[in-house]
Design a protein around this motif. Structure first.
Motif, PDB file in Angstrom:
ATOM      1  N   LEU A  25      -9.016  28.633  39.478  1.00 19.05           N
ATOM      2  CA  LEU A  25      -8.755  28.578  38.155  1.00 19.05           C
ATOM      3  C   LEU A  25     -10.220  28.947  37.388  1.00 19.05           C
ATOM      4  CD1 LEU A  25      -6.908  25.341  37.657  1.00 19.05           C
ATOM      5  CD2 LEU A  25      -5.936  27.577  38.288  1.00 19.05           C
ATOM      6  N   THR A  74       0.833  21.598  34.420  1.00 24.26           N
ATOM      7  CA  THR A  74      -0.270  22.302  34.067  1.00 24.26           C
ATOM      8  C   THR A  74      -1.416  21.714  34.629  1.00 24.26           C
ATOM      9  OG1 THR A  74      -0.422  20.413  32.256  1.00 24.26           O
ATOM     10  CG2 THR A  74       0.815  22.445  31.822  1.00 24.26           C
ATOM     11  N   ARG A  95      -5.292  22.054  32.595  1.00 25.47           N
ATOM     12  CA  ARG A  95      -5.993  22.643  31.359  1.00 25.47           C
ATOM     13  C   ARG A  95      -5.138  23.792  30.963  1.00 25.47           C
ATOM     14  NH1 ARG A  95     -12.440  22.767  32.033  1.00 25.47           N
ATOM     15  NH2 ARG A  95     -13.124  23.511  30.024  1.00 25.47           N
ATOM     16  N   GLU A  96      -5.685  24.903  30.638  1.00 27.26           N
ATOM     17  CA  GLU A  96      -4.784  25.952  29.954  1.00 27.26           C
ATOM     18  C   GLU A  96      -3.931  26.624  30.965  1.00 27.26           C
ATOM     19  OE1 GLU A  96      -8.813  28.246  30.438  1.00 27.26           O
ATOM     20  OE2 GLU A  96      -8.216  26.318  30.379  1.00 27.26           O
ATOM     21  N   PHE A  97      -3.898  26.227  32.223  1.00 24.05           N
ATOM     22  CA  PHE A  97      -3.023  26.859  33.009  1.00 24.05           C
ATOM     23  C   PHE A  97      -1.611  26.227  33.481  1.00 24.05           C
ATOM     24  CE2 PHE A  97      -7.571  27.557  33.953  1.00 24.05           C
ATOM     25  CZ  PHE A  97      -7.442  29.037  34.218  1.00 24.05           C
ATOM     26  N   PHE A 115     -11.991  28.734  33.814  1.00 19.75           N
ATOM     27  CA  PHE A 115     -11.626  28.248  32.575  1.00 19.75           C
ATOM     28  C   PHE A 115     -12.155  28.947  31.455  1.00 19.75           C
ATOM     29  CE2 PHE A 115     -12.954  24.237  35.172  1.00 19.75           C
ATOM     30  CZ  PHE A 115     -11.604  24.348  35.723  1.00 19.75           C
ATOM     31  N   TYR A 141     -10.882  31.704  30.439  1.00 19.23           N
ATOM     32  CA  TYR A 141     -10.555  33.214  30.477  1.00 19.23           C
ATOM     33  C   TYR A 141      -9.114  32.888  30.622  1.00 19.23           C
ATOM     34  CZ  TYR A 141     -15.165  34.423  30.176  1.00 19.23           C
ATOM     35  OH  TYR A 141     -16.678  34.703  29.794  1.00 19.23           O
ATOM     36  N   GLY A 142      -8.525  31.984  31.279  1.00 28.47           N
ATOM     37  CA  GLY A 142      -7.139  31.858  31.639  1.00 28.47           C
ATOM     38  C   GLY A 142      -6.748  32.552  32.904  1.00 28.47           C
ATOM     39  N   ARG A 143      -7.970  32.816  33.543  1.00 29.94           N
ATOM     40  CA  ARG A 143      -7.813  33.655  34.633  1.00 29.94           C
ATOM     41  C   ARG A 143      -7.692  32.760  36.028  1.00 29.94           C
ATOM     42  NH1 ARG A 143     -12.350  36.436  34.645  1.00 29.94           N
ATOM     43  NH2 ARG A 143     -13.245  35.785  36.794  1.00 29.94           N
ATOM     44  N   GLU A 144      -6.699  33.210  36.831  1.00 33.89           N
ATOM     45  CA  GLU A 144      -6.445  32.385  38.092  1.00 33.89           C
ATOM     46  C   GLU A 144      -6.188  33.507  39.230  1.00 33.89           C
ATOM     47  OE1 GLU A 144      -2.620  30.423  38.736  1.00 33.89           O
ATOM     48  OE2 GLU A 144      -2.704  30.548  36.312  1.00 33.89           O
TER      49      GLU A 144
END
Length: 329
Positions: free
Chosen positions: A73, A40, A42-44, A75, A77-80
């Motif tokens: 990444l 992991t 953060r949220e990824f 942050f 938005y959970g977008r990567e």
């Protein structure tokens, strides 16, 4: 016991569940980014251990993973997206604010530079690939300068504006495997740590006068029953205001040093486990400490991984006036 716990700093709740590979404060806030072997940042969630991370700005960052990928990444938005890949695990990652590039070092014996502003996809973001003699273990960027430390005790110094050849090819003055390299805030050199409980202070100036200033010193070791027990020095972090620096070792201690005067300024109370990573905040008022077993003794029962953030007092990091005449110095 309670007093000792308070002096370690504030413990962060919900830390990673496996070894902490790195942590970084943002350059623009007190936000903290943490990468871990639990896959992991953060949220990824990645498909393998995350071996390093860095900020781009407060809304985005980058990660280096054992799944061979380099990711951007976003942050909140959970977008990567995947900037690209190496042919082996990506050990370290740095963002250069001077050039706007991401630099990665891998166990595939390559450095790569990426332009994160382009569209996703390797062909559109890869700026260049630069072969190294060995696996890359640690990177540091300051201004236009990049220092890459690899296996085999090799150290290459680059100018990010012209990566075709290293400015300097060096060999570590330490005898054993490199753990960490960090550039001085004033851009005159770099500090290098190794598994042998030593730190080397190096200077870019190749003149005789410049090289006469370099030195190495012992740290993170103790004498027991008449013999030296030596601990790897995993982490180095420079104070952004005073240029002093902290080191973290497998002995669980964090020491603060005045490199110019060759003195230890402070030692914090012992942490529960090995110090895996260190980071000062942008104003130097906070120090983040990863207490995380680094498997230097193989698989064994160990304390849970934890992150502490402590307030830094000036007396701990500000160089003391140099004594004019001190025979013991």
């Amino acid at each position: 016991m309670a007093g000792g716990q308070v002096s370690m700093g504030r413990e962060i709740s919900n830390p990673p569940t496996d070894g902490i590979s790195n942590l970084r404060f943002s350059n623009t806030s007190d936000h903290l980014l943490v990468s871990s072997w639990d896959k992991t940042v953060r949220e990824f969630m990645h498909s393998a251990a995350v071996l390093d991370c860095c900020f781009h700005d407060d809304s985005s960052g980058f990660s280096a993973s054992a799944d061979n990928t380099v990711r951007r990444l976003v942050f909140g938005y959970g977008r990567e997206d995947v900037l690209g890949t190496h042919d082996a695990p990506v050990r370290c990652i740095e963002y250069s604010y001077a050039t706007g590039q991401v630099v990665t070092g891998s166990w595939d014996k390559n450095l790569k530079c990426w332009d994160p502003r382009g569209a996703s996809g390797q062909e559109r973001t890869l700026v260049g690939t630069y072969n190294q003699l060995e696996r890359v273990y640690s990177l540091s960027v300051n201004g236009h300068r990049l220092v890459a430390a690899t296996a085999g005790r090799h150290v290459n110094v680059y100018d990010l504006r012209n990566m075709s050849q290293p400015e300097q090819r060096r060999e570590s003055s330490l005898k054993y495997q490199t753990r960490c390299v960090r550039c001085y805030p004033n851009q005159t050199g770099y500090a290098l740590s190794s598994v042998e409980g030593r730190v080397a202070m190096e200077f870019f100036d190749t003149s005789e006068a410049g090289q006469s200033k370099k030195y190495a010193f012992k740290c993170h070791r103790k004498s027991e029953a008449g013999r030296d027990i030596v601990y790897p020095v995993n982490a180095i972090a420079f104070h952004p205001i005073y240029g002093t620096f902290a080191t973290g070792g497998c002995d669980g201690f964090v020491n603060v040093w005045d490199g110019n005067n060759k003195k230890r300024l402070y030692q914090y109370p012992k942490y529960p486990s090995s110090i895996a990573a260190l980071s000062f905040s942008r104003d130097g008022k906070l120090l983040a400490i990863a207490s995380s077993y680094t498997y230097e003794e193989g698989e064994k029962l160990h304390e849970p991984d934890s992150i502490f953030v402590r307030s830094v007092n000036e007396v701990e990091v500000k160089p003391k006036p140099k004594m004019v005449a001190n025979p013991a110095a």
